[in-house]
Design a protein around this motif. Structure first.
Motif, PDB file in Angstrom:
ATOM      1  N   ALA A  40       8.939   7.131  -6.649  1.00 46.77           N
ATOM      2  CA  ALA A  40       7.557   7.612  -6.629  1.00 46.77           C
ATOM      3  C   ALA A  40       7.480   9.133  -6.648  1.00 46.77           C
TER       4      ALA A  40
ATOM      5  N   ALA B 242      11.628   2.254  -4.643  1.00 46.51           N
ATOM      6  CA  ALA B 242      10.311   2.667  -5.134  1.00 46.51           C
ATOM      7  C   ALA B 242       9.819   3.918  -4.425  1.00 46.51           C
ATOM      8  N   GLN B 243      10.223   4.065  -3.173  1.00 49.06           N
ATOM      9  CA  GLN B 243       9.836   5.255  -2.411  1.00 49.06           C
ATOM     10  C   GLN B 243      10.450   6.509  -3.027  1.00 49.06           C
TER      11      GLN B 243
ATOM     12  N   ALA C 182       4.272   4.496  -8.626  1.00 51.43           N
ATOM     13  CA  ALA C 182       5.083   3.314  -8.330  1.00 51.43           C
ATOM     14  C   ALA C 182       4.206   2.202  -7.772  1.00 51.43           C
ATOM     15  N   ALA C 183       4.657   0.971  -8.007  1.00 48.39           N
ATOM     16  CA  ALA C 183       3.960  -0.200  -7.462  1.00 48.39           C
ATOM     17  C   ALA C 183       4.991  -1.201  -6.973  1.00 48.39           C
ATOM     18  N   MET C 184       4.659  -1.885  -5.884  1.00 49.64           N
ATOM     19  CA  MET C 184       5.555  -2.890  -5.317  1.00 49.64           C
ATOM     20  C   MET C 184       4.801  -4.174  -5.027  1.00 49.64           C
TER      21      MET C 184
ATOM     22  N   GLU D 262       0.821  -1.218   0.000  1.00 55.63           N
ATOM     23  CA  GLU D 262       0.000   0.000   0.000  1.00 55.63           C
ATOM     24  C   GLU D 262       0.849   1.259   0.000  1.00 55.63           C
ATOM     25  N   GLY D 263       1.954   1.209   0.701  1.00 61.97           N
ATOM     26  CA  GLY D 263       2.815   2.376   0.808  1.00 61.97           C
ATOM     27  C   GLY D 263       4.084   2.030   1.565  1.00 61.97           C
TER      28      GLY D 263
ATOM     29  N   MET E 292       1.704   3.917  -2.646  1.00 61.81           N
ATOM     30  CA  MET E 292       1.868   3.333  -3.965  1.00 61.81           C
ATOM     31  C   MET E 292       0.616   3.615  -4.814  1.00 61.81           C
ATOM     32  N   SER E 293       0.726   3.439  -6.112  1.00 62.50           N
ATOM     33  CA  SER E 293      -0.359   3.736  -7.050  1.00 62.50           C
ATOM     34  C   SER E 293      -1.541   2.797  -6.844  1.00 62.50           C
TER      35      SER E 293
ATOM     36  N   LEU F  93      -1.990  -1.058  -8.266  1.00 58.32           N
ATOM     37  CA  LEU F  93      -2.305  -2.098  -7.275  1.00 58.32           C
ATOM     38  C   LEU F  93      -3.548  -2.872  -7.690  1.00 58.32           C
TER      39      LEU F  93
ATOM     40  N   THR G  23       5.214   7.252   1.693  1.00 56.38           N
ATOM     41  CA  THR G  23       4.924   7.294   0.259  1.00 56.38           C
ATOM     42  C   THR G  23       3.874   6.263  -0.118  1.00 56.38           C
TER      43      THR G  23
END
Length: 407
Positions: free
Chosen positions: A362, A358-359, A367-369, A206-207, A328-329, A333, A326
């Motif tokens: 972003a 990714a942090q 960004a996505a993880m 999520e972040g 994530m998108s 997601l 941060t």
């Protein structure tokens, strides 16, 4: 895909300064050079144009029909902590290479470039910083930065880069133009126990937490441990210990997953029979809420002021790192979630308590993880382990997202 991921990671395990005792692959070392050369080789074998940039990032590019379009970038870092694990960071780079290879083998004609990157010095262990490669890609590192930070031997980033064969005067060449990256994707081991304990196959991140890191020095006066009365001492260790002991409780009071860690302590002169003249320690504070982080940092400064005043001493505090929480998108997601459902893979949403490239990325693009399970949650240690099936599963899911983004 699983077998290629396994083959490459098994080879990279051997690139360490501490054979048999975990992975030690610090930036601008012989081990870093060997890893970069190997990554360039497998990138080229996957059909990518491979190169090393001005700061030591290794980059592989699959050219799209219109290279002027913002690229899709994916990857992670190739450096490690001291005596760390064999999967942290590097597994994400290897998975990204295999995603690019599999998409090429499908015969896809990308409209935009697909870029695979292995970032240099995400961990920040050697110089006490972090995100050097990704920060340079964003134009946030310069010559002054390279002169300012040094390792425990007194070697600056600037000096280390020159010895490694890079020109720190050209650091600006590592920066990518604004708007040149459409999205950043990263696969990473969880480094925590949640997925493994719950038997969940993939984690949708999520972040990433915000992080503030500080280097603190408490200054007193060296005296004889036997002949100096307690009321006449200027004991740096006493003041430092009283401050350090309070830090974990401040994090517990903030709650909501907030953590705070004293990870390094050094006493000067360091003799058993000498009152400490100086104590150096580090503080690492993390939370998804920046308010929690800032309150702990304020508490730290207030406590240092109070305790050093009691001993007739002083203190110095230097900010080593400050990143905001941060997210994530949500859109990407959603694609990852749908892909998990279609394949019957179990998943759950969770935050990342560790910082990641990714942090940083972003800041420039959505960004996505994806997380994969870490056995027993162990990480940053030789016992770190992730099943290759889990990595291949993550590459399959992330590959579908990458495909959608490049065509």
């Amino acid at each position: 895909m699983r077998e290629r991921i396994k083959e490459n990671l098994e080879y990279l395990k051997g690139i360490t300064a501490t054979p048999g005792d975990g992975c030690t692959r610090l930036p601008f070392t012989r081990e870093a050079r060997e890893a970069v050369e190997y990554l360039k080789k497998i990138m080229e074998e996957a059909g990518l144009e491979a190169r090393e940039d001005a700061v030591g990032n290794v980059i592989g590019v699959w050219r799209g029909e219109d290279p002027a379009l913002p690229c899709v970038m994916m990857g992670s870092h190739y450096d490690s902590v001291m005596q760390g694990g064999d999967y942290d960071g590097i597994a994400g780079v290897v998975c990204a290479v295999e995603i690019a290879r599999s998409l090429r083998e499908k015969g896809i004609s990308p409209k935009r470039d697909l870029v695979v990157v292995g970032f240099c010095d995400e961990e920040g262990v050697r110089f006490g910083t972090g995100y050097f490669g990704s920060g340079a890609m964003l134009g946030e590192r310069d010559q002054a930065y390279c002169h300012n930070y040094r390792d425990t031997k007194g070697i600056s980033i600037y000096e280390a880069m020159k010895a490694y064969g890079l020109d720190p005067e050209k650091i600006g060449e590592a920066a990518w133009p604004e708007g040149s990256i459409r999205a950043f994707l990263e696969i990473h081991i969880e480094q925590g126990p949640v997925l493994d304990a719950e038997g969940v196959e993939l984690g949708l991140v999520e972040g990433v937490v915000g992080i503030q890191r500080y280097a603190v020095s408490v200054l007193g006066r060296a005296d004889h441990a036997g002949t100096t009365p307690m009321e006449m001492r200027h004991d740096a260790a006493e003041a430092a210990a009283k401050v350090m002991a309070r830090i974990p409780d401040w994090a517990r009071e903030e709650g909501e997953g907030t953590v705070a860690t004293v990870g390094y302590i050094h006493t000067v002169p360091g003799g058993m029979n000498i009152v400490a003249e100086r104590v150096e320690f580090t503080v690492d504070i993390r939370s998804m809420d920046n308010g929690h982080i800032c309150r702990i940092a304020d508490n730290l400064r207030e406590a240092l002021e109070q305790e050093t005043k009691k001993i007739g001493g002083s203190y110095e505090i230097e900010t080593k790192l400050a990143t905001d929480p941060t997210p994530m998108s949500r859109e990407m997601l959603g694609v990852l979630e749908e892909s998990c459902r279609e394949r019957g893979y179990s998943y759950r949403y969770l935050p990342s308590g560790a910082g990641h490239d990714a942090q940083e990325m972003a800041k420039a693009a959505p960004a996505a993880m994806l997380f994969v399970p870490s056995r027993a949650g162990r990480s940053h240690c030789p016992e770190e382990y992730t099943e290759y099936e889990d990595l291949a599963r993550a590459a399959e899911v992330m590959g579908e997202l990458a495909e959608q983004l490049i065509i």
